[in-house]
Structures are given as structure tokens and as C-alpha cells.
Design a protein around this motif. Structure first.
Motif, PDB file in Angstrom:
ATOM      1  N   ILE A  15      41.650  79.113  52.078  1.00 35.84           N
ATOM      2  CA  ILE A  15      40.484  79.811  52.871  1.00 35.84           C
ATOM      3  C   ILE A  15      39.427  79.981  51.662  1.00 35.84           C
ATOM      4  CG2 ILE A  15      41.518  82.139  52.879  1.00 35.84           C
ATOM      5  CD1 ILE A  15      39.493  80.100  55.611  1.00 35.84           C
ATOM      6  N   ASP A  16      39.798  80.244  50.793  1.00 35.50           N
ATOM      7  CA  ASP A  16      38.366  80.678  49.835  1.00 35.50           C
ATOM      8  C   ASP A  16      37.694  79.409  49.502  1.00 35.50           C
ATOM      9  OD1 ASP A  16      39.157  83.531  49.523  1.00 35.50           O
ATOM     10  OD2 ASP A  16      40.564  82.850  48.064  1.00 35.50           O
ATOM     11  N   ASP A  17      38.686  78.363  49.216  1.00 29.12           N
ATOM     12  CA  ASP A  17      38.067  77.018  49.100  1.00 29.12           C
ATOM     13  C   ASP A  17      36.998  76.639  50.151  1.00 29.12           C
ATOM     14  OD1 ASP A  17      37.678  74.594  47.373  1.00 29.12           O
ATOM     15  OD2 ASP A  17      38.745  73.547  48.778  1.00 29.12           O
ATOM     16  N   ILE A  18      37.632  76.890  51.594  1.00 27.49           N
ATOM     17  CA  ILE A  18      36.855  76.442  52.441  1.00 27.49           C
ATOM     18  C   ILE A  18      35.579  77.158  52.854  1.00 27.49           C
ATOM     19  CG2 ILE A  18      36.879  76.729  55.036  1.00 27.49           C
ATOM     20  CD1 ILE A  18      38.784  74.561  54.274  1.00 27.49           C
ATOM     21  N   ILE A  19      35.702  78.541  52.323  1.00 24.34           N
ATOM     22  CA  ILE A  19      34.684  79.497  52.527  1.00 24.34           C
ATOM     23  C   ILE A  19      33.510  79.029  51.598  1.00 24.34           C
ATOM     24  CG2 ILE A  19      33.775  81.570  52.000  1.00 24.34           C
ATOM     25  CD1 ILE A  19      36.146  82.977  53.359  1.00 24.34           C
ATOM     26  N   GLN A  20      33.898  78.549  50.195  1.00 29.12           N
ATOM     27  CA  GLN A  20      32.998  78.254  49.132  1.00 29.12           C
ATOM     28  C   GLN A  20      32.256  76.816  49.674  1.00 29.12           C
ATOM     29  OE1 GLN A  20      34.985  76.818  45.609  1.00 29.12           O
ATOM     30  NE2 GLN A  20      33.096  76.961  44.330  1.00 29.12           N
ATOM     31  N   LYS A  21      33.065  75.789  50.475  1.00 30.92           N
ATOM     32  CA  LYS A  21      32.317  74.758  51.034  1.00 30.92           C
ATOM     33  C   LYS A  21      31.682  75.075  52.141  1.00 30.92           C
ATOM     34  CE  LYS A  21      35.957  71.885  49.353  1.00 30.92           C
ATOM     35  NZ  LYS A  21      37.026  70.984  49.248  1.00 30.92           N
ATOM     36  N   LEU A  22      31.928  75.926  52.817  1.00 30.71           N
ATOM     37  CA  LEU A  22      30.750  76.303  54.117  1.00 30.71           C
ATOM     38  C   LEU A  22      29.614  76.929  53.493  1.00 30.71           C
ATOM     39  CD1 LEU A  22      33.503  77.953  56.371  1.00 30.71           C
ATOM     40  CD2 LEU A  22      32.272  75.836  57.024  1.00 30.71           C
ATOM     41  N   ASN A  23      29.793  77.575  52.334  1.00 29.14           N
ATOM     42  CA  ASN A  23      28.693  78.212  51.761  1.00 29.14           C
ATOM     43  C   ASN A  23      27.611  77.132  51.206  1.00 29.14           C
ATOM     44  OD1 ASN A  23      28.902  80.727  52.400  1.00 29.14           O
ATOM     45  ND2 ASN A  23      30.208  81.411  50.677  1.00 29.14           N
ATOM     46  N   LYS A  24      28.329  76.149  50.775  1.00 28.16           N
ATOM     47  CA  LYS A  24      27.462  74.939  50.126  1.00 28.16           C
ATOM     48  C   LYS A  24      26.840  74.113  51.400  1.00 28.16           C
ATOM     49  CE  LYS A  24      29.893  74.055  45.674  1.00 28.16           C
ATOM     50  NZ  LYS A  24      30.830  73.015  45.201  1.00 28.16           N
ATOM     51  N   ALA A  25      27.414  74.256  52.484  1.00 29.08           N
ATOM     52  CA  ALA A  25      27.053  73.371  53.545  1.00 29.08           C
ATOM     53  C   ALA A  25      26.039  74.253  54.382  1.00 29.08           C
ATOM     54  CB  ALA A  25      27.948  72.899  54.507  1.00 29.08           C
ATOM     55  N   LYS A  26      25.618  75.521  54.128  1.00 32.33           N
ATOM     56  CA  LYS A  26      25.052  76.727  54.827  1.00 32.33           C
ATOM     57  C   LYS A  26      23.711  75.965  55.319  1.00 32.33           C
ATOM     58  CE  LYS A  26      25.650  80.787  53.528  1.00 32.33           C
ATOM     59  NZ  LYS A  26      25.601  82.148  53.008  1.00 32.33           N
ATOM     60  N   GLY A  27      22.951  75.397  54.349  1.00 30.12           N
ATOM     61  CA  GLY A  27      21.574  74.967  54.383  1.00 30.12           C
ATOM     62  C   GLY A  27      21.705  73.998  55.479  1.00 30.12           C
ATOM     63  N   PHE A  28      22.560  72.963  55.521  1.00 29.64           N
ATOM     64  CA  PHE A  28      22.594  72.057  56.513  1.00 29.64           C
ATOM     65  C   PHE A  28      23.012  72.543  57.903  1.00 29.64           C
ATOM     66  CE2 PHE A  28      25.370  69.032  58.829  1.00 29.64           C
ATOM     67  CZ  PHE A  28      24.593  68.046  58.806  1.00 29.64           C
ATOM     68  N   ILE A  29      23.731  73.646  57.703  1.00 30.97           N
ATOM     69  CA  ILE A  29      24.207  74.253  59.198  1.00 30.97           C
ATOM     70  C   ILE A  29      22.990  74.849  59.755  1.00 30.97           C
ATOM     71  CG2 ILE A  29      25.727  75.883  59.976  1.00 30.97           C
ATOM     72  CD1 ILE A  29      27.781  75.319  58.109  1.00 30.97           C
ATOM     73  N   LYS A  30      22.530  75.518  58.880  1.00 28.35           N
ATOM     74  CA  LYS A  30      21.020  76.217  59.358  1.00 28.35           C
ATOM     75  C   LYS A  30      19.872  75.438  59.904  1.00 28.35           C
ATOM     76  CE  LYS A  30      19.441  80.087  57.598  1.00 28.35           C
ATOM     77  NZ  LYS A  30      18.936  81.169  56.966  1.00 28.35           N
ATOM     78  N   LYS A  31      20.154  74.045  59.297  1.00 28.56           N
ATOM     79  CA  LYS A  31      18.904  73.225  59.865  1.00 28.56           C
ATOM     80  C   LYS A  31      19.643  72.563  61.202  1.00 28.56           C
ATOM     81  CE  LYS A  31      17.053  71.419  55.423  1.00 28.56           C
ATOM     82  NZ  LYS A  31      17.145  70.252  54.580  1.00 28.56           N
ATOM     83  N   ARG A  32      20.656  72.726  61.362  1.00 27.47           N
ATOM     84  CA  ARG A  32      21.299  71.855  62.557  1.00 27.47           C
ATOM     85  C   ARG A  32      21.244  72.936  63.971  1.00 27.47           C
ATOM     86  NH1 ARG A  32      20.661  66.850  62.629  1.00 27.47           N
ATOM     87  NH2 ARG A  32      22.637  66.145  63.425  1.00 27.47           N
ATOM     88  N   LEU A  33      21.334  74.145  63.509  1.00 27.69           N
ATOM     89  CA  LEU A  33      21.661  75.197  64.716  1.00 27.69           C
ATOM     90  C   LEU A  33      20.268  75.445  65.697  1.00 27.69           C
ATOM     91  CD1 LEU A  33      23.364  78.256  62.802  1.00 27.69           C
ATOM     92  CD2 LEU A  33      23.951  77.097  64.829  1.00 27.69           C
ATOM     93  N   PRO A  34      19.252  75.366  64.902  1.00 29.42           N
ATOM     94  CA  PRO A  34      17.980  75.365  66.085  1.00 29.42           C
ATOM     95  C   PRO A  34      18.137  74.091  67.269  1.00 29.42           C
ATOM     96  CG  PRO A  34      16.931  75.688  63.985  1.00 29.42           C
ATOM     97  CD  PRO A  34      18.636  75.237  63.979  1.00 29.42           C
ATOM     98  N   LYS A  35      18.387  73.092  66.726  1.00 26.38           N
ATOM     99  CA  LYS A  35      18.475  72.029  67.916  1.00 26.38           C
ATOM    100  C   LYS A  35      19.668  71.994  69.004  1.00 26.38           C
ATOM    101  CE  LYS A  35      16.760  68.791  64.182  1.00 26.38           C
ATOM    102  NZ  LYS A  35      17.114  67.708  63.373  1.00 26.38           N
ATOM    103  N   LYS A  36      20.823  72.829  68.638  1.00 22.84           N
ATOM    104  CA  LYS A  36      21.822  73.013  69.391  1.00 22.84           C
ATOM    105  C   LYS A  36      21.716  74.136  70.166  1.00 22.84           C
ATOM    106  CE  LYS A  36      25.246  70.394  67.459  1.00 22.84           C
ATOM    107  NZ  LYS A  36      25.839  69.416  68.117  1.00 22.84           N
ATOM    108  N   MET A  37      20.884  75.298  69.557  1.00 22.85           N
ATOM    109  CA  MET A  37      20.688  76.507  70.450  1.00 22.85           C
ATOM    110  C   MET A  37      19.362  76.810  70.895  1.00 22.85           C
ATOM    111  SD  MET A  37      23.290  79.079  68.147  1.00 22.85           S
ATOM    112  CE  MET A  37      22.839  80.409  69.104  1.00 22.85           C
ATOM    113  N   SER A  38      18.432  76.031  70.530  1.00 23.42           N
ATOM    114  CA  SER A  38      16.996  76.092  71.082  1.00 23.42           C
ATOM    115  C   SER A  38      16.370  77.564  70.509  1.00 23.42           C
ATOM    116  CB  SER A  38      16.774  76.309  72.755  1.00 23.42           C
ATOM    117  OG  SER A  38      17.061  74.926  72.977  1.00 23.42           O
ATOM    118  N   LEU A  39      16.670  77.632  69.126  1.00 23.36           N
ATOM    119  CA  LEU A  39      16.282  78.805  68.496  1.00 23.36           C
ATOM    120  C   LEU A  39      15.027  78.687  67.746  1.00 23.36           C
ATOM    121  CD1 LEU A  39      19.695  79.887  66.561  1.00 23.36           C
ATOM    122  CD2 LEU A  39      18.688  80.999  68.486  1.00 23.36           C
ATOM    123  N   ARG A  40      14.255  79.641  67.556  1.00 24.99           N
ATOM    124  CA  ARG A  40      12.933  79.702  66.665  1.00 24.99           C
ATOM    125  C   ARG A  40      13.351  80.495  65.300  1.00 24.99           C
ATOM    126  NH1 ARG A  40       8.849  82.774  70.205  1.00 24.99           N
ATOM    127  NH2 ARG A  40       9.510  81.879  72.014  1.00 24.99           N
TER     128      ARG A  40
END
Length: 107
Positions: free
Chosen positions: A57-82
Motif C-alpha cells: 500500500i505504501d508503494d501504491i500511495i507513492q504511485k498515486l501521488n506521482k499520478a496526482k497531476g494527471f488525475i486532477k486534470k481528468r476530474l473536471p471532465k468527469k465531474m463538471s468541476l470548476r
């Protein structure tokens, strides 16, 4: 908790799961379970509690933190967020406790 906040949490959890499963091309992140999402009152911060039965799980969290920028770019399209909340990935300690209890019961 307000209905708006509950709906936001539910949509965020579903959208994060969809992004991790279908859009991030890392096979380790496809077996991650989002157990809980907590959000600040102003909706600017989100704590995502994750677990994985197959990977560290520690390795998974590290990988999720690396992908955080990508995830934050994709969320507005999925959720209609400003505004996308700041994401903080945490390990779900309840899952580890359940695994320990199961091992004790089996022995």
C-alpha cells in the motif's frame, strides 16, 4: 452532512475509481480499492483512503501521488468541476486490521 457534500463525495469516489481503472495505464493501480473519501467543508481538500489486497500500500500511495497531476486534470471532465480539490491519498488502516484478524482466525 449535507446532501450536496454527500453527492460530491459519491461522484468523486466513482470518478477516481474510473480514472484509476481505465485511464492510468499502471496495472498495479487497477487493483486499488477506494474505501473512503472525506472532504473539507469548503470542498477544497479531499482525503482518499485506499487499500490493495495484492500490492504494498505504501508503494501504491507513492504511485498515486506521482499520478496526482494527471488525475486532477481528468476530474473536471468527469465531474463538471470548476475547481478540483487538493487530493491526499492515505492508506486505509481498517483494511490491514481486517487482514490481521482474518489471519489470526485462520491459525
Amino acid at each position: 452532512m449535507s446532501i450536496r457534500k454527500q453527492r460530491f463525495i459519491s461522484t468523486l469516489k466513482h470518478s477516481l475509481g474510473d480514472i484509476m481503472l481505465n485511464e492510468i495505464h499502471n496495472p498495479e493501480l487497477q487493483f486499488v480499492s477506494i474505501s473512503e473519501v472525506r472532504i473539507s467543508n469548503d470542498l477544497k481538500r479531499a482525503w482518499i483512503y485506499v487499500s490493495s489486497p495484492t500490492h504494498d500500500i505504501d508503494d501504491i500511495i507513492q504511485k498515486l501521488n506521482k499520478a496526482k497531476g494527471f488525475i486532477k486534470k481528468r476530474l473536471p471532465k468527469k465531474m463538471s468541476l470548476r475547481y478540483v480539490p487538493e487530493l491526499e491519498f492515505q492508506k486505509d488502516s481498517g483494511f490491514e486490521l481486517d487482514q490481521k484478524i482474518s489471519k489470526i482466525k485462520q491459525s
